[in-house]
Scaffold this motif. Structure first.
Motif, PDB file in Angstrom:
ATOM      1  N   ASN A 125       6.108   2.406 -10.296  1.00  0.00           N
ATOM      2  CA  ASN A 125       6.951   1.634  -9.387  1.00  0.00           C
ATOM      3  C   ASN A 125       6.258   0.836  -8.287  1.00  0.00           C
ATOM      4  O   ASN A 125       6.583  -0.110  -7.662  1.00  0.00           O
ATOM      5  CB  ASN A 125       7.832   2.535  -8.410  1.00  0.00           C
ATOM      6  N   LEU A 126       5.043   1.293  -8.170  1.00  0.00           N
ATOM      7  CA  LEU A 126       4.000   0.241  -7.208  1.00  0.00           C
ATOM      8  C   LEU A 126       3.578  -0.810  -8.206  1.00  0.00           C
ATOM      9  O   LEU A 126       2.843  -0.901  -9.152  1.00  0.00           O
ATOM     10  CB  LEU A 126       2.706   1.076  -6.652  1.00  0.00           C
ATOM     11  N   LYS A 127       3.824  -1.888  -7.374  1.00  0.00           N
ATOM     12  CA  LYS A 127       3.447  -3.259  -8.315  1.00  0.00           C
ATOM     13  C   LYS A 127       2.018  -3.586  -8.603  1.00  0.00           C
ATOM     14  O   LYS A 127       1.175  -3.067  -7.912  1.00  0.00           O
ATOM     15  CB  LYS A 127       3.940  -4.558  -7.475  1.00  0.00           C
ATOM     16  N   ALA A 128       1.688  -4.298  -9.696  1.00  0.00           N
ATOM     17  CA  ALA A 128       0.368  -4.560  -9.819  1.00  0.00           C
ATOM     18  C   ALA A 128      -0.221  -5.280  -8.729  1.00  0.00           C
ATOM     19  O   ALA A 128       0.549  -6.101  -8.160  1.00  0.00           O
ATOM     20  CB  ALA A 128       0.222  -5.474 -11.098  1.00  0.00           C
ATOM     21  N   GLY A 129      -1.592  -5.094  -8.245  1.00  0.00           N
ATOM     22  CA  GLY A 129      -2.061  -5.771  -6.955  1.00  0.00           C
ATOM     23  C   GLY A 129      -1.723  -4.849  -5.810  1.00  0.00           C
ATOM     24  O   GLY A 129      -2.537  -5.126  -4.870  1.00  0.00           O
ATOM     25  N   GLY A 130      -0.993  -3.759  -6.087  1.00  0.00           N
ATOM     26  CA  GLY A 130      -0.873  -2.882  -4.739  1.00  0.00           C
ATOM     27  C   GLY A 130      -2.074  -1.952  -4.727  1.00  0.00           C
ATOM     28  O   GLY A 130      -2.953  -1.876  -5.601  1.00  0.00           O
ATOM     29  N   THR A 131      -1.950  -1.085  -3.494  1.00  0.00           N
ATOM     30  CA  THR A 131      -3.376  -0.042  -3.552  1.00  0.00           C
ATOM     31  C   THR A 131      -2.516   1.431  -3.250  1.00  0.00           C
ATOM     32  O   THR A 131      -1.637   1.370  -2.337  1.00  0.00           O
ATOM     33  CB  THR A 131      -4.080  -0.616  -2.110  1.00  0.00           C
ATOM     34  N   TRP A 132      -3.091   2.321  -3.843  1.00  0.00           N
ATOM     35  CA  TRP A 132      -2.869   3.511  -3.726  1.00  0.00           C
ATOM     36  C   TRP A 132      -3.908   4.319  -2.947  1.00  0.00           C
ATOM     37  O   TRP A 132      -4.932   4.245  -3.266  1.00  0.00           O
ATOM     38  CB  TRP A 132      -2.594   4.296  -4.841  1.00  0.00           C
TER      39      TRP A 132
ATOM     40  N   VAL B 129       0.807  -1.129  -0.069  1.00  0.00           N
ATOM     41  CA  VAL B 129      -0.042  -0.125   0.066  1.00  0.00           C
ATOM     42  C   VAL B 129       0.939   1.321  -0.012  1.00  0.00           C
ATOM     43  O   VAL B 129       1.816   1.347   0.759  1.00  0.00           O
ATOM     44  CB  VAL B 129      -0.995   0.048   1.248  1.00  0.00           C
ATOM     45  N   VAL B 130       0.689   2.092  -0.940  1.00  0.00           N
ATOM     46  CA  VAL B 130       1.356   3.450  -0.964  1.00  0.00           C
ATOM     47  C   VAL B 130       0.294   4.482  -0.382  1.00  0.00           C
ATOM     48  O   VAL B 130      -0.663   4.821  -1.178  1.00  0.00           O
ATOM     49  CB  VAL B 130       1.887   3.855  -2.237  1.00  0.00           C
ATOM     50  N   ILE B 131       0.673   5.246   0.529  1.00  0.00           N
ATOM     51  CA  ILE B 131      -0.232   6.481   1.128  1.00  0.00           C
ATOM     52  C   ILE B 131       0.513   7.871   0.587  1.00  0.00           C
ATOM     53  O   ILE B 131       1.470   8.053   0.853  1.00  0.00           O
ATOM     54  CB  ILE B 131      -0.478   6.529   2.493  1.00  0.00           C
ATOM     55  N   THR B 132      -0.422   8.818  -0.042  1.00  0.00           N
ATOM     56  CA  THR B 132      -0.042  10.095  -0.104  1.00  0.00           C
ATOM     57  C   THR B 132      -0.813  10.933   0.456  1.00  0.00           C
ATOM     58  O   THR B 132      -1.860  11.180   0.483  1.00  0.00           O
ATOM     59  CB  THR B 132       0.047  10.345  -1.658  1.00  0.00           C
TER      60      THR B 132
END
Length: 307
Positions: free
Chosen positions: A86-93, A62-65
């Motif tokens: 850069n965030l892998k497929a299946g990841g969450t923004w 998970v990437v949080i902005t």
């Protein structure tokens, strides 16, 4: 069950407090900001530092902005070396910034095309509640994504409100900010009139707080006016940005916001007088200057803390 790995980008007054709750709860967190000094408490608590967005995303689930403007969000998320690269497929923004709704919907579609799920999670209630993990989180997006990351959101916030589809949370968030700015202007005017008559501002504050005219903003930000600090950790620039967002949405929907548009003009004038980095409660300084009287009382805090 192992905790999700988190990349956290944006460590301003709001972001650093939100991130600290995750670090203290034991989530593996990698952080990034233009100013590494803002990460000192987080790094001491066990967070990892990355010099760039790519490193923040590399191993993250998970990437949080939490960023100051739509333009900055666009650059960080879809720019060269950004989250989408850069965030892998299946990841969450998770976008926790208060941002432009239409741009968010566009970015969400881009993310989906790359196999990245998205939630909008703006927060409301004040920076002091972010530091205590009690801030309210508004959630928009797919409910299945919300359920997957709910433990992260519950760690950062107190009340977590699922608003429905993407865009819903952004609309409600800017409305809550509009109300706060209107209430702030009104609180300044309401305290000034008795002060000019000779009433002790402390007595006026307490009377309003116990009245039908009370508001959350009066209970909190009026204290900062009375102490003379005005320091709510929210700048005039951010206030003008948020008022621009809400009035822009209203124009597109054909909703007349008479008080909202008036508040926008008042804050623009305050920003011109006191500067873009002045604190938003300094809008009250305009009525203080007009009346030749500062609203002050003993015993009021210079910063807000969660009670």
């Amino acid at each position: 069950m192992s905790k999700l790995k988190i990349g956290f980008i944006g460590l301003g007054s709001l972001g650093e407090g939100l991130c600290n709750s995750l670090v203290q709860a034991g989530f593996p967190v990698t952080v990034n900001d233009l100013n590494k000094d803002l990460a000192k408490r987080l790094l001491a608590g066990g967070a990892q530092w990355s010099d760039d967005v790519a490193g923040t995303c590399r191993d993250a689930d998970v990437v949080i902005t939490v960023l100051p403007s739509p333009a900055v969000s666009r650059k960080v998320v879809e720019g060269p070396g950004g989250v989408f690269e850069n965030l892998k497929a299946g990841g969450t923004w998770i976008e926790m910034s208060t941002t432009d709704m239409e741009d968010l919907l566009r970015l969400s579609a881009v993310a989906t095309s790359k196999g990245i799920t998205v939630l909008e999670c703006p927060v409301t209630g004040g920076v002091h509640l972010a530091n205590s993990g009690e801030i309210t989180v508004l959630v928009g997006g797919e409910e299945s994504t919300f359920q997957r990351v709910q433990s992260i959101l519950s760690t950062m916030g107190g009340e977590i409100i699922y608003m429905g589809k993407m865009g819903n949370a952004s609309v409600v968030k800017v409305v809550t900010n509009m109300l706060a700015f209107i209430h702030l202007i009104a609180a300044g005017e309401a305290m000034m009139l008795p002060a000019k008559y000779g009433v002790d501002p402390d007595a006026t504050y307490r009377a309003i707080r116990a009245s039908s005219g009370n508001s959350f903003v009066h209970e909190t930000e009026s204290k900062l006016v009375l102490s003379g600090s005005y320091n709510v950790k929210f700048t005039m620039d951010l206030a003008c940005k948020d008022l621009g967002l809400v009035n822009g949405i209203a124009e597109k929907l054909g909703v007349p916001l008479e008080l909202g548009s008036m508040a926008q003009q008042i804050f623009r004038r305050a920003r011109g007088l006191y500067g873009s980095q002045a604190q938003s409660p300094e809008v009250v300084r305009m009525i203080e200057s007009a009346c030749g009287l500062e609203l002050r009382a003993d015993g009021y805090p210079t910063e807000l803390v969660a009670e």
